[in-house]
Structures are given as structure tokens and as C-alpha cells.
Design a protein around this motif. Structure first.
Motif, PDB file in Angstrom:
ATOM      1  N   GLY A  91       0.672  -1.152  -0.075  1.00 49.51           N
ATOM      2  CA  GLY A  91      -0.584  -0.152   0.316  1.00 49.51           C
ATOM      3  C   GLY A  91       0.929   1.402  -0.008  1.00 49.51           C
ATOM      4  O   GLY A  91       0.525   2.603   0.765  1.00 49.51           O
ATOM      5  N   ASP A  92       2.112   1.036  -0.521  1.00 51.86           N
ATOM      6  CA  ASP A  92       3.381   2.341  -0.951  1.00 51.86           C
ATOM      7  C   ASP A  92       3.920   2.661  -2.091  1.00 51.86           C
ATOM      8  O   ASP A  92       4.947   1.269  -2.002  1.00 51.86           O
ATOM      9  N   PRO A  93       2.961   2.849  -2.755  1.00 55.97           N
ATOM     10  CA  PRO A  93       3.155   3.169  -4.065  1.00 55.97           C
ATOM     11  C   PRO A  93       5.350   2.515  -4.316  1.00 55.97           C
ATOM     12  O   PRO A  93       5.855   2.139  -5.369  1.00 55.97           O
ATOM     13  N   GLU A  94       6.079   3.325  -3.451  1.00 53.19           N
ATOM     14  CA  GLU A  94       7.987   3.873  -3.488  1.00 53.19           C
ATOM     15  C   GLU A  94       8.107   2.561  -2.866  1.00 53.19           C
ATOM     16  O   GLU A  94       9.373   2.745  -2.328  1.00 53.19           O
ATOM     17  N   ALA A  95       7.899   1.578  -1.689  1.00 50.70           N
ATOM     18  CA  ALA A  95       8.454   0.844  -0.640  1.00 50.70           C
ATOM     19  C   ALA A  95       9.390   0.130  -1.449  1.00 50.70           C
ATOM     20  O   ALA A  95      10.230  -0.159  -0.968  1.00 50.70           O
ATOM     21  N   TRP A  96       9.008  -0.089  -2.827  1.00 52.60           N
ATOM     22  CA  TRP A  96       9.761  -1.290  -3.158  1.00 52.60           C
ATOM     23  C   TRP A  96      11.187  -0.898  -3.471  1.00 52.60           C
ATOM     24  O   TRP A  96      12.553  -1.519  -3.665  1.00 52.60           O
ATOM     25  N   ARG A  97      11.601   0.916  -3.746  1.00 52.96           N
ATOM     26  CA  ARG A  97      12.367   1.196  -3.916  1.00 52.96           C
ATOM     27  C   ARG A  97      14.376   1.023  -2.460  1.00 52.96           C
ATOM     28  O   ARG A  97      15.341   1.174  -2.795  1.00 52.96           O
ATOM     29  N   ALA A  98      13.522   0.422  -1.512  1.00 57.39           N
ATOM     30  CA  ALA A  98      14.608   0.228  -0.282  1.00 57.39           C
ATOM     31  C   ALA A  98      15.418  -0.937  -0.930  1.00 57.39           C
ATOM     32  O   ALA A  98      16.146  -1.441  -0.406  1.00 57.39           O
TER      33      ALA A  98
END
Length: 563
Positions: free
Chosen positions: A274-281
Motif C-alpha cells: 500500500g505504498d507505491p514507493e516502498a519497493w525502492r528500499a
RNA sequence: GGCAACGUAGCUCAGCGGCAGAGCGGGCGCUUCAUAAGCGCUAGGUCACAGGUUCGAAUCCUGUCGUUGCCA
């Protein structure tokens, strides 16, 4: 400080059930690694999915007279059931048939195109005038120009083993309708992989922690010079090239399948986290991506995909390690789907314990060379090692406490010898952690089994069944010590044997899930009430198992075998 | 055909310059809390083969044979 560990696992073709080779080769080691790192408090993202677009899927679809999507849907659903049954703990197992994956794969194409990394080239492609379609190499049969074998395919001759170009075949014909193909000149895009050879060699310089066979193979491949490769194909199933006038070409399946690692991470972030940017981690500079694959896929994961990541830009993380496994053989022969020489996961799960399979495959994982699965060996390992050594240590201890201490953890402190043994238990936890972190899963399991053996030895030496008659305190000290060892084993084995470790966690009177209990040997408190123990594993009936499995093996095989 | 890896005890596999190892199976013994489970002792090997380097090679090098993967 916890690490962000991406666990990226090979994408299985959705054209058949999973067998033991898949599990031992990639999915089990990946899952052990994921569970271990979660228990150690690291941030794990474990992703993969069904490869929907490979030639095997269209071949099966045509053989059955159904659409490729139908084949994909059927086996994708089967995969999900197998993962559930085996306890493969994905954060996301998706498929290449998602809108998200199409978008990101096409974005890669567009980026490469705009950077001038894709260039047009003309080649001769087989075309069926009767079927009004282009034919993949495998769809053409003919006579081999080298050995005269008549059933040679367009990509390879099964008679002499040589790889072929379909234009070389004598008397070529389409496998679809027997018609004679013609060769048409078609434009396709080539990807400038040749520009990345030096950067890849530079990147490999600090990869001494890689398995030697992976590193040597990759280095050798690059030193011969990396060639450009065709990025597009004439197919009607797959991801369309996102350029005006090129929509009838598809992105070559291998190049979009590896993009799946990234697109699955993006899908997980937006749809599950539910956080579209979370993959960047998991894709940034300090991320540590691990790729679990079989040895046949090394090139695509140590060369092609890293080159694509370099070409894409944005500093996406390159592989930290690619611990490719070798192959698992079955009863002396290579696994073969067509000869039904395989043990299928759904059939296995219908009859046996998932942890038993995880145990046997871990103990004999093909980490350094091809290894062998045989049913007699499976039975021996389950009955003698899993049940006899580990299961029995747990059972004899817990039933003893039930019988002589009324199911209550005695209030006693380990004596000097017990303290020494417990220190060995703590050391084993760290030793196994080091092995697992280095992807030496066989060795990690060996540490656990040695500890179980130490526990049995300690019990025999201190014989609480004798002590209980004259020195109840001494028996209590022994039992408390062994409870500590069992508590360590339950943790140590949790990545390998998640189901039984959870049962043991509960039999020790502990709350919650074992995956949240941390990497510790902490056991139940003095005075804690333990539930009535149940056997962790069932012994196998050798005759019954052999009778069933040996009859199954190769059954339904209609081809001639020389074995 | 080229590249890479593998070939070690009856079986499955470790070891990868310094006295050939483990687990299982075999043999002998001890034990009885435990799913006839456990523990101890023991037997067994020209480390595929042939050369070479080295004080010393299963380990490094060369070649041969066999197996596997990738590539042509």
C-alpha cells in the motif's frame, strides 16, 4: 541495523506442475534464506511469479487446442497451491501476465530505444504460408544436415545433439500442418549488450563470495566477448513492442522475464504494502539482492540482467549473489517431464509431510554438484535422521516431563556440564547462522543435526530415568538443560522445517508464531505447563512407500526407454 | 567443437597443499525415558586414469576417459 534483502527466485514456466528439481534447485533454498533473515530481523522481500510467455506454454496450448492464457491460468493456480503446501513464504508470487509487468517491460524497451541501445537489423525468419504466421525454430522439423536424422528440430537435432539454424534443415516442414515454411526477411531490434562486457567484468571483481562455478563460468563467458542479441521476436503471444508499426513483434520472453524481479517488487509495493514507493528500499544502493536459480540460468542472471540494469540507469541494485544450484537427479537418471521421470509436488503433498521433503532436499541439496534423490534414501533419512535423531530427542524429553514432572517445566538450574552443553547450543545457533547467510544450507542443517545428537548423548550420559528414582533434582537439571537444547533446535530448524518448528514452539508452551520469536534458544520458564506432546514426524512404512512410488515412476511413459 | 564444473567408503555427500572424513547402511556391545527410538566401539578407500610441480598432492598443473550445464 537491519539489511534490506531482496530474494528473487527463478520464474517457472506455467506449462506443467512443479517437481522436486524445481524445489531443490531454487525455491527451497530461497525460502530457507528468507525465513532465516526474517527471524534475524532483516527486511525481506521475496518475489517471483509464473512465466507466461515462454515457448513451452504455447507448445502445450497448441497440443491441447486451448489458448496460452488458459494453460497459464491452470498451472499458475497449481503453483500457488504447491507453495502453500510446501510453505514457500512469498511476499508476492505474481505472473508476467499483469498490466504492471507489461508497463514496466515496455518502459525498459522505450528507455533502451531512446538511449540508442536498440538498433534495427534484418534477418530471415521462417514463415508458414498455409498458417499465415511466423514459426519459432522449435516449430520446424526436418532432416539434420550433420547426421541425417529425420526428426531434427529447427533449434537442435535430437539425433546428434548439435544446435541448428532452421535454414540448415533439409526438407523443412512445419510441425503445425506439415507445410513447407518459407523464409521471409524481417526487421528486428538488437540490444547492444556488447557495450557492457567491460563494466560487467569490473563489477565482478569483488564477487569472491560467489560460488566458484558461477563466478568462473560468468567470467569466462565475458572474456570471450559479449555479443549483441535480438531483443524482439515474431510471435503473437507475449508483450508487444511499444513502437508504432511494431506491435506485431514481441519482446523476447527472456528479456521481459528477468524484468519480472523488478515489476513484482513494484506490484508488491502498491498492491500489498500500500505504498507505491516502498519497493525502492530493495533496489537502492544499500540493498542486497540475492537471485536463486538453477545452473542452466546463470547467464541470464549474472550477465544479461545486470547489463539491462546498467543500461536502464537509475542506479538499480545489481545482484549481491547468485547462488545457482546444480541439478537434482532421480533414481540415477535426469528428471524428464516427457518420460514422467519426476516426483511431482502436488502428488507428493497428497501423501507425505512437507517438512520431510524440505529436510531430505536440504540435507542433499545440489549446492556444489548434481545430487541424487532416491526413495530408499528419502525413507532412510526421514526414519533414521528426522524421526530417530531429532524427533525422538524432542519426544523422549517432552514425554518424560509429562510423565515424571506432571507436564510442568521443573524449577532447576543446569549444572556445570549442562551449562557447557547450552553454550554449545548458543554457538550452534551462530554457526548455523553464518552458514545460512553464506547460502551453505546443507552445512547449516548439519550443525542442527549435530546438536540434536549432542542432546541425545547428554540424555544417555545423565540418564534421568535412573536419577528420577533417587535424585529427582538431578533429573530435573538434566531435563531443563535438554529443554534449552530443544528450544535452540526449534529456532535453528525453523527456516528448514517451518511446520514442525511451529508445532514444537507450541508444544513448548510458547505463544505466537515462531517466525516472530527471534533467533534465540529461549525456551519455556520454570513452572510453565506444557501441553500433551505429539510426535513431530511420522515414521514411514518402507514397503508401502516403495511399492507406491516405484510403480508411479515412469508410469504413462509411451516412448521407448533404454534403461 | 569451445567454455565451465564434477568424478572421494556399499549408498548419499564433505574436505580442496600437511596423518583420507561425516551421515546412512554392515558388524559388535551398552541402555530402556522415547515413534524397536538412543549411545559407544568397529570394519571399508590405488581420493576416475596417466604424467608433472612440490620436502609433501585427493587438493596445484597437463593430458585421457566419463557425467552435467551453457554456447557454437
Amino acid at each position: 541495523m537491519s539489511d534490506n534483502i531482496l530474494i528473487a527466485v527463478a520464474w517457472p514456466y506455467a506449462n506443467g506442475d512443479l517437481h522436486l528439481g524445481h524445489i531443490a534447485g531454487a525455491y527451497l533454498p530461497a525460502d530457507i534464506f528468507a525465513r532465516f533473515h526474517r527471524m534475524r530481523g532483516n527486511n525481506v522481500l521475496m518475489v517471483s511469479g509464473s512465466d507466461a510467455h515462454g515457448t513451452p506454454i504455447t507448445l502445450r496450448a497448441e497440443a491441447e487446442g486451448v489458448s496460452p492464457r488458459e494453460i497459464h491460468d491452470r498451472f499458475h493456480k497449481g503453483f500457488l497451491e504447491s507453495w502453500e503446501g510446501l510453505g514457500i513464504s512469498w511476499d508476492l508470487f505474481t505472473t508476467t501476465e499483469t498490466e504492471n509487468h507489461y508497463r514496466i517491460s515496455q518502459d525498459f524497451f522505450t528507455r533502451f530505444y531512446e538511449k540508442g541501445l536498440l538498433y534495427e537489423t534484418a534477418s530471415e525468419v521462417p514463415y508458414s504460408p498455409t498458417g499465415k504466421r511466423y514459426l519459432p525454430d522449435r516449430y520446424i522439423n526436418g532432416t539434420c544436415p550433420h547426421c541425417g536424422f529425420d526428426g531434427a528440430r529447427g533449434d537442435q537435432c535430437d539425433g546428434c545433439g548439435r544446435t541448428l539454424d532452421p535454414r540448415e534443415l533439409i526438407n523443412p516442414r512445419s510441425t503445425l500442418d506439415g507445410g513447407t515454411p518459407e523464409f521471409r526477411t524481417r526487421s528486428h531490434f538488437m540490444m547492444k549488450f556488447s557495450e557492457y562486457g567491460d563494466s560487467l567484468l569490473e563489477w565482478l571483481k569483488d564477487k569472491n563470495h560467489w560460488r566458484p562455478q558461477v563466478l568462473n563460468f560468468t567470467t569466462g563467458f565475458l572474456e570471450q566477448g559479449l555479443k549483441d542479441r535480438a531483443y524482439t521476436r515474431d510471435l503473437d503471444w507475449g508483450i508487444p513492442v511499444p513502437l508504432d508499426g511494431w506491435e506485431d513483434r514481441r519482446i523476447y520472453v527472456w528479456f521481459e522475464a528477468v524484468i519480472g524481479y523488478l515489476s513484482a517488487s513494484v506490484e508488491w509495493a502498491s498492491d500489498i504494502k500500500g505504498d507505491p514507493e516502498a519497493w525502492r528500499a530493495w533496489w537502492g544502493a544499500d540493498a542486497k539482492p540475492y537471485y536463486f536459480i538453477g545452473k542452466d540460468n546463470i547467464t541470464f542472471h549474472t550477465i544479461i540482467w545486470p547489463a539491462m540494469l546498467m543500461a536502464y540507469g537509475d542506479d538499480l541494485a545489481l545482484p549481491e549473489d547468485v547462488p545457482a544450484n546444480e541439478f537434482l537427479n532421480l533414481e540415477g537418471y535426469q528428471l524428464s517431464t516427457s518420460r514422467n521421470w519426476a516426483v511431482w509436488v502436488p502428488e507428493y503433498l497428497a501423501n507425505y509431510d512437507p517438512d520431510a521433503l524440505r529436510f531430505v532436499l536440504s540435507a542433499n541439496m545440489p549446492e556444489t554438484s548434481d545430487s541424487e534423490f532416491t526413495w530408499p534414501d528419502y525413507i532412510r533419512r526421514v526414519n533414521n535422521e528426522l524421526v530417530g535423531t531429532y524427533g525422538n530427542l524432542v519426544h523422549r524429553t517432552l514425554t518424560f516431563i509429562q510423565r515424571f514432572f506432571d507436564g510442568t517445566v521443573p524449577d532447576a538450574k543446569p549444572d556445570e556440564a549442562g551449562t557447557r552443553l547450552l553454550a554449545k547450543g548458543d554457538a550452534a545457533l551462530e554457526e548455523a547462522a553464518a552458514e545460512i547467510a553464506a547460502c551453505r544450507f546443507r552445512a547449516g542443517l548439519g550443525v542442527a543435526m549435530s546438536l540434536a545428537q549432542e542432546g541425545n548423548r547428554y540424555l544417555d550420559e545423565h540418564a534421568p530415568w535412573r536419577a528420577i528414582r533417587e535424585d529427582r533434582e538431578d533429573a530435573a537439571r538434566t531435563l531443563v538443560t535438554i529443554l534449552g537444547i530443544i528450544s535452540g533446535l526449534k529456532t535453528l530448524l525453523a527456516p528448514y522445517l517451518p511446520f514442525s518448528s511451529q508445532r514444537l514452539h507450541e508444544m513448548l508452551g510458547l505463544e505466537g508464531g515462531i517466525q516472530d520469536a527471534g533467533w534465540t534458544a529461549t525456551g519455556p520458564e520454570a513452572g510453565a505447563r506444557l501441553p500433551q506432546p505429539q510426535a513431530l514426524f511420522a515414521k514411514l512404512d518402507e514397503e508401502q512407500v516403495l511399492a507406491r512410488e516405484m510403480a508411479n515412476l515412469g508410469a504413462g511413459d509411451e516412448s521407448e526407454t533404454t534403461a
